[in-house]
Structures are given as structure tokens and as C-alpha cells.
Design an enzyme around this catalytic site. Sequence first.
Site, short mmCIF file in Angstrom:
data_model
loop_
_atom_site.label_atom_id
_atom_site.label_comp_id
_atom_site.label_asym_id
_atom_site.label_seq_id
_atom_site.Cartn_x
_atom_site.Cartn_y
_atom_site.Cartn_z
N CYS A 88 0.81 -1.39 0.20
CA CYS A 88 -0.05 0.10 0.20
C CYS A 88 0.80 1.35 -0.07
O CYS A 88 0.32 2.34 -0.11
CB CYS A 88 -0.96 -0.15 1.27
SG CYS A 88 -1.93 -1.32 1.04
N LYS A 340 -9.57 7.48 5.08
CA LYS A 340 -10.90 7.16 5.79
C LYS A 340 -12.08 7.94 4.59
O LYS A 340 -13.04 7.09 4.40
CB LYS A 340 -11.14 8.03 6.87
CG LYS A 340 -12.56 7.83 7.79
CD LYS A 340 -12.69 6.48 8.16
CE LYS A 340 -13.96 5.79 8.36
NZ LYS A 340 -14.84 5.61 6.99
N HIS A 344 -9.06 3.86 -0.48
CA HIS A 344 -7.47 3.79 -0.71
C HIS A 344 -7.31 2.90 -1.97
O HIS A 344 -7.14 1.59 -2.01
CB HIS A 344 -7.26 2.84 0.58
CG HIS A 344 -5.57 2.37 0.60
ND1 HIS A 344 -4.97 2.96 0.00
CD2 HIS A 344 -5.09 1.34 1.14
CE1 HIS A 344 -3.76 2.65 0.10
NE2 HIS A 344 -3.83 1.37 0.75
#
Lengths: 398, 481
Positions: A88, A340, A344
Site C-alpha cells: 500500500c 477514511k 484507498h
Amino acid sequence: MAAGIKDKVAILGMGCSKFGERWEAGAEELIVEAYEEAIQDAGVDRSQLDAAWFSTAMENVNVGKGGIALSTALRLPNIAVTRVENFCASGSEAFRGAVYAVASGACDIALALGVEKLKDTGYGGLPAAEQGTLNPLWAATGSAPGNFAQLASAYGAKHGVNKEDLKRALAHISVKSHANGVKNPKAHLQKAITEEQALNAPMIAEPLGLFDCCGVSDGAAAAIVTTPEIAKSMGKDNIVTIKALQLSLSNGTEAAYNAWDGSYFHTTRIAAQKAYKEAGIDKPRDQVSMFECHDCFSITELVTMEDLYLSAEGTVVNDVMDGFYDADGQIPCQIDGGLKCFGHPIGASGIRMLYEMYLQIQGRAGDRQLSNPSIGMTHNLGGSPVSNVASVCIIGAA
Amino acid sequence: MTGITSFGGYIPKLRMQRASIAGAHKWADPGAALKGKGERSMCNWDEDAITMGVEAVRDCLKSGGVIPEAVYFASTTLPFQERQNAGIISTALSLGEDLSVLDVTSSQRAGTSALLQALAAVKGDQLDNVMVVASDHRRSKSASPQEFTFGDGAAAVQIGNKDALLEFLGSHSITVDFVDHFRGAGEDFDYQWEERWIRDEGYQKIVPPAIAKALEKTGIKADDVNHFVMPATIGRAVQGIVQKSGLDNTVVCDTLHQQCGETGAAHPLVMLLNLLETDAKAGETVMLVGFGQGCDVLLFKVTEAISNSRGGNGISGSLANRREETNYQKFLVFNDLVTLEKGMRAEKDSKTALTVLYRKRDMLLGLIGGKCTQCGTAQFPRQDICVNPQCHESHCQEPYSFVEEAGQIQSWSADYLTYTMNPPSHYGMIVFDNGGRFMSDFTDVEVGEIDVGTRVKMVFRIKEFDHSRGFIRYFWKGVPV
């Protein structure tokens, strides 16, 4: 001792697509959307790009392997395109490639672009990552929320924080990010939530409920970098330079050696220490104006505030509840809404974080604009607490 | 003196309440309520004949058993039709490669037949000791009588020539093609004939002549038999045999129907172990019968060694370690009796690279890690370079087993997102007392039962099914102790 990256590279332009469930757009369209904003912001054209770094993580639901997808989508002039993937933290890795290329003198102008098209899987949540041939034969059967949720049990046990107080602090983190996301037209989620909603949401992985988890979105973000000298020669003022860029990877110690207690990110602490040193920051709590951290889950953000040495170890729950990281607090965190609210899209997230810090330092963040921020930091993390890739980047006014 | 030198047993922790099975079926079968008494043992989703067999052998080894020269594995529910099932058990327990193994199957008397072969080999001095393990995880159709009467379980006995606690006196076997039930190749379930016929033409006519011949061969009088061990789910079938054979009515041993149900090929041994753990006294004579297309009748004498034979859990310890299960739907899911929506996350391909499995077989089946000869750090997995940051020496790892290492939970979660047959998926970091750690699945755990600091031990379980290829991955998981 290496001299480091401080002030050797400037951001010439940045772009960020609208994040969200972009049913109408594929990765190729998202690439163009982020690129067009960046290239316009930079004031150059594609013929001036010397090389590009391209970050994607989930090749099976995205654009496949290699750098061809970027080169083709943008009709790049047959320049080098390197595809990077580092869990990530892939977006930060693409940025690092472009920045190092310019710093080395090999390139005058380089592009970093990250994209992820996650909403072509047919289900919610991140697609399962390929783990190779050995790991699936023994690694615990889990998901990202379950892996990160483990921080909560270990942090609570170590610092004597009871489950209710911890859960409330986690809820505050998510409420804060949603409040910030309301002001960001590019965010996926632009709706405020209440603490009660966060506390009472369906359980995903104990103790993380639905609102403790970031969204899953499609998106792309881009940065064009050059030297400060070239930027000045192009007539740019208000120049933002890179102050530090560090990456730290687990080497199996947390996973297999009985020292780490499971309550923090060993790598984030190392990357942060190196980044502060590179940037010349010795009192981060006083010197960092704002930051975007890798809030894939609320608990990640909570422990990361300590791992970045912004809250002293064992005190972050108080800082969170005191509003220290709220938009009107001393060090606003996730002022753009964070993972949030953006979700993502893995390859894009690290660059998306930088985009907000860049806009804020240049005073171009619209309704979200903070008062004269000078130092912005991004923290981009891949993997799981037990084994991960941690990136810390610090940028600021030249 | 040839005989049983040690023993171990395993019954899964879950006990399906028969009242819950009956409750699910009473709308269609008002008579179901009559069968709804007691409980039956039930494999967790990740247990099968192999995993139960591993636990039984492990228990036997803890009760004085030694590394055997051969492993005979009896089961009618072998997970692999071709791949030596006994070899999976021996590899899981690191019994070594200088070993002969055998899978014994196809009949409910496979357990006693494997036992007879082991006794013959040891008595004939072909082998010094043999591990016999019998285990069954029989599937039954929903609402069938077998759903009530079957149970899941395993038993292991070691056969040797020294210090037997159960001395082998002799035996007699009869073989007739009496088909009380059958399961054709590739079929999922047994096909059963009428119970009254099985009782009258099968049990009553096949077993008594075999008993008579066994008594005659060994010179033992019917009156001298103290314990009669024979599984049967048909009412009064065993009493009829005992009466017909001139044995005392009081010698009939508990079939464990109320506590666990009939565990297939394992059940004669399961019942025998329960007897040895609870009732048997030195000097007593035990008759053991396995029935299926004929029968095996074995006679044993309990020796003084019985008094110091314990150490593991055995059957009685396993029976005491129980969790009542009242959710019949869970029973259906665990036994693959319903078509379940598993979600897209379950669609991922689980092809196993057999080259990797072989290369890492000690790690993946035997839970063998490493111990650094330079710094002494235990570690899993074993790698070329030591994990200790103060060491990092190369090529200095000795194999080190984590199978019997105790540890505790450092961090955990209960994960509702990831696919598992028994959500939520519990997993977390296990820190072993003597060094080493890894992130592990937990099993036999319900919500709220674990926390930081919970003590755990390791058990061999199914890791994952590869349904498209018929392969099963096994690995070890933590269970709270």
C-alpha cells in the site's frame, strides 16, 4: 554519510482525480484525469518529461503488469516508465523513484503517477492479494482489518487502556476525518458521522467496526518533479521542496523474534527518525504543521501518531480526545479527509496524501485551507503491523 | 509378551445435541424426538480422519508411546483415495522416514483388522512395535438415522513385545459378504439395509460362532470374560450376542452412545480405551469385537502395567473436554450438507504447489522451525539467516519442533470479513515460551473466549480445501488450553 534529499527536488505540479466508485471510468481514464491536472499545474508538456514512475498494486483487477499502461494512456514520448509495487506504500515508492531521478541529475523533469481501479471486483473491500506459493500454505487466514485490529488488543494491553476508552478514541478519529472530508469535493465520502454511529457500526474485525475502516475507491494521483533551479527558471514562485523521503521495511523481526510487543510499527519509527534527521526537524510536535497518515484503519492512525513522535508513547488517546489532531487542533491530521474519506486506491494513495500537503503549503486548499502551514508530512504504509513497508515524506516551502 | 503397550485417544470438542437435530426434523418426522437424546461428537470444519488420527497418536506418544517402526491407519473416511494417508500422520508427527505405513479401509472392522495385522507382525518378530491408529469422520444425509447415531473420533494403540498393559491372548476372524450397508466408489453416503435383518441375520449369526472359536483357540471360558467391547447402534443387538455366546450380561461395555456416538472404524478401539481408562483391572479378560462383512474377535488380558499407563487425555479426557453445539445449521455447514453462499472472497484459487509442499514438508506438516546454534534463538519458519537482530548468523539453524511448545496470545482479532467456514476467523500472534512466534489461526474458539495472554497449544488441522482439485492443505493452529 549521505547528504540526503533535502531541498534538492521541487514539486512542479500535482494532480488528483476525483476518488470514489468511478463506475464510468477505468484505470486509463483515471490516469488521464490526474495527469491533465498535474501537467497543467506544472506548466510543461509531455515532451519535457524525461522519465516516469508508475505505481499500481493489484494487477489482477487493474491494468496488469509493466509500465505500458501509463505510457499508452498518456501517449508518452517513448520515455522510460518503471512500474513499482510495494504494497500500500506503492504511491510513495513511485514518488521516490521520480524524486531520486531528478536528484541524481539523470532527469530534469520526472513524473510519478499512481492509480488503482478497485471497484471492478464485484464485492466490497480490498481484493485478496497474491501471496506467492509458500505463504498461503501456512500464513494465518485473515484480512487487512483483522491484521490491523491486532494493534488494538496489544496497545490496550501494553498501556492499560480499556476497550471502551480505546474504541471511543478510535471513533473520534473517524468522526474527525469525516468532518474534514465534507469540505473536500474530491473525496469519496463527503458526509459527517457521529461518534454514536461509529461506536455502533457493524463489526468488521474485533474491535474495528465499519467506520473504523477506510473506504475502497477508484482513483489516481500524479506529481511532476524537477530541481528548484529549473522551477525558478520557469518563473515559479511559492515553490514546495522535498525535505525528506524515507522508507523502512520489516525484515521478519517483528514476525518471528520475541521482542516486538505488537502495539506499534517498528518500521514507521525508523522511517520517521531518519526523515526528521534528513529534514533537520528535532521537535516534530512543534515543527510539523500538519500531516496525512496512513489511516487505513482508525487504530493505524492512533498508534502512528506515537510512531511519528507527535504524541509521546502511551498518551495518544488523550491527544486524540483533546482534539490535538482535529482540523482546529495543533497538528491537523487528515485535513483532506484521509484514506477514511478518500478510500484507498492503493497505487494512488501515497501521492494523493502529498497532493493535499502541497496544496496546503501553497495556500490553495479552498475551504480546508489551514493557516500558513509550512511543513507537511505524509506517512504511507503497506503490509500489516507484523510485516510492512513504511514511508515517511516531508515537504515544505523552499 | 505381545500386546498393547500404550494408547491415546481423541474425540472432537464439539458435541452436537441430538435434541437440536431432532428439533430440526420434527416437522417432517414426528418420531425424530425419540432419537433426540444425548449428544454426538462432531468434527469442527477443519477436522477429518487424519487430523483426529494425528491427535490420537500424539496422545499415545505422551502416554509412554515410542517412535514406531510402522504406522497402520484404519479409516473408512480417508481424506485421500490416493496419497498415503498414514504418511501424512507420520510426517505431521515427525516419526521419521525409516517407517513402513499402511492404510486399512473399506469396512467398519478396519480398526480391529489393522490391530490384528500389527499384533501378527510383532508377535512374529517382523517388527518390534507398530502404531495402530483408527479414525473416522463419517458423513450422513440430513435427517438420516445415522446422523443421530454416528460420531467422530480416533484412537491409537501401540503394539509391542515388552511391558504390555493389555496382553494379546488370541483371536478369530470370520469373513462373509454380509452387506448391511455399502458406499460405492465416488459416492458421498452409505446405503443402509433394514436394521432388524442386520441384527438377526448379521450380528446374531456371524458373531457368536467367531466368539466360540476365539474362546476355543485361547482356552478361555466364556465365564472368564470380564469385559465385552463391541460397537453396535441397533438396540439389544449386543445383549443378544452375549446371551447366545454364554457370556455374562454384565460384561457388556458402554458404547458411548450418549456421549459421542459411534465413531466408525475407530469405535472398537475408542470403546476399548474408555474401558482401560475407567474400569479395567489387572488380571481381567477383555474381548474386543469389530463387525463388518464378518468380524474380528480378539482376546486380551489386562496386566499390572495398566496402573501406570496414563499420561495423555485418552478418550475419557477428550470426552470431558466438550462444548455443546445446538446449532444444527452449523453441523450441516461443517459437513458440507448444504449449498452455502460463500461470497466472492471464497472464489480465490487454492492450488497448492506440490514442489513447495515437498520442499517444506517438515515445516508445513511437521511444524518444524529452527534453532540457531550460535545464539540459541528458536524461530519459525527456519531460514538461512538467524532472525535475532543481535545474531543474523548464516546457515546455523538446527531443526526445532514447535508441536509441543506452549505459548500465549500477544495480539488477536475476530475477523468477519475474511472467508472461513466458522466465522469470525480468529487469529493472532502466538509468542512461544521457549522462543519463537508466528501469526497463527486459532480454532475451537468461540467469540469472547480469547484475549491477550490466553495460553495456547498447537493442533494439526485442515488449513484449506482446494475443492476444484480435491486437495486438502493441512497446517497447525492454536487452541486455547
